[in-house]
Design an enzyme around this catalytic site. Structure first.
Site: not given
Ligand code: 13P
Length: 248
Positions: A9-11, A94, A96, A166, A172, A212, A233-234
């Site tokens: 997930n590149w956000k 999600h 966020e 999640e 993050g 993470s 994510g990251g």
């Molecule tokens: P991180 O891997 O950066 O913690 O993000 C997880 C996430 O929200 C994937 O959708």
């Protein structure tokens, strides 16, 4: 047999040029494995990625969609618009979006239903926040989200949905849920699905863990019985890191 599904997930990261550069490098690293993969990218990069990944086995997903077919909803994108681009998946709910954009279980449910009328496979995200975890309410919260999000969705459609667990406190933050904590929650999700539908249906549903996930912890997370994949994510922003996770 549930096929592992590890997605990135590149956000709100990367421009079109950066997405193209990622795709070029990643395609060379990715070999058809037993693990399915996809990148969830911002809308502007979807067409580039669909084109770049054609024939590679790498899927492409959007990060959100509106549930209405069309209408006066400035700034929103419909299922038909995503279908036209040719995306394979779409994230729904999600944390966020729940946290910053007022996404509710009710809108998540409507979005799932809208996607299920198309060929785009939904990935629905659930998870408790820190306060809920500290109060020992994580199972009540997450099973409640599952019940509300799947409300009115028939068994045959439910099987097409991927669930991503999640925990908000692990996103993050560098703080990962322990493999045991993640496994317990994925088990709770599967038991809830078995209660709504039946065990056979629940057994077919892919449940990912997200929060993470990195090359260093991917193996132990992926080795857990109830965890069928990861939503990264990251670490999905860098081709080398992401491929290491996929080759856990
Ligand atoms: P991180 O891997 O950066 O913690 O993000 C997880 C996430 O929200 C994937 O959708």
């Amino acid at each position: 047999m549930r096929i592992p599904f590890i997605a990135g997930n590149w956000k709100m990261y990367k421009t079109i040029a950066q997405a193209r550069a990622f795709a070029d490098e990643f395609k060379n690293l990715y070999h058809d494995t037993d693990v399915k993969t996809a990148i969830f990218a911002p809308y502007t990069q979807l067409e580039t990625l669909v084109e770049a990944f054609k024939g590679s086995g790498i899927g492409v997903g959007a990060q959100n969609v509106h549930f209405a077919k069309e209408g006066a909803y400035t700034g929103e994108v419909s299922v038909a618009m995503l279908e036209e681009i040719g995306v394979d998946y779409c994230l729904v709910g999600h944390s966020e979006r729940r946290q910053y954009f007022a996404e509710t279980d009710e809108s998540v449910n409507l979005k799932l239903k809208a996607l299920l009328e198309s060929k785009i496979l939904p990935v629905v995200c659930v998870g408790e926040n820190l306060e809920e975890r500290e109060a020992g309410k994580e199972e009540v919260i997450v099973s409640g989200q599952i019940r509300a999000d799947f409300d009115g969705i028939c068994e045959a459609d439910a099987e097409k949905i991927v669930v991503a667990y999640e925990p908000v406190w692990a996103i993050g933050t560098g703080k990962t849920a322990t493999p045991e904590q993640a496994n317990q929650m994925c088990k709770c999700i599967r038991e809830t699905l078995a209660d709504i539908y039946d065990e056979e249906t629940a057994d077919k549903i892919i449940i990912q863990y997200g929060g993470s996930v990195k090359p260093e912890n991917a193996t132990e997370i992926m080795n857990m019985e109830e965890i069928d994949g990861a939503l990264v994510g990251g670490a999905s922003l860098e081709p080398l890191k992401f491929i290491e996770i996929i080759n856990f």
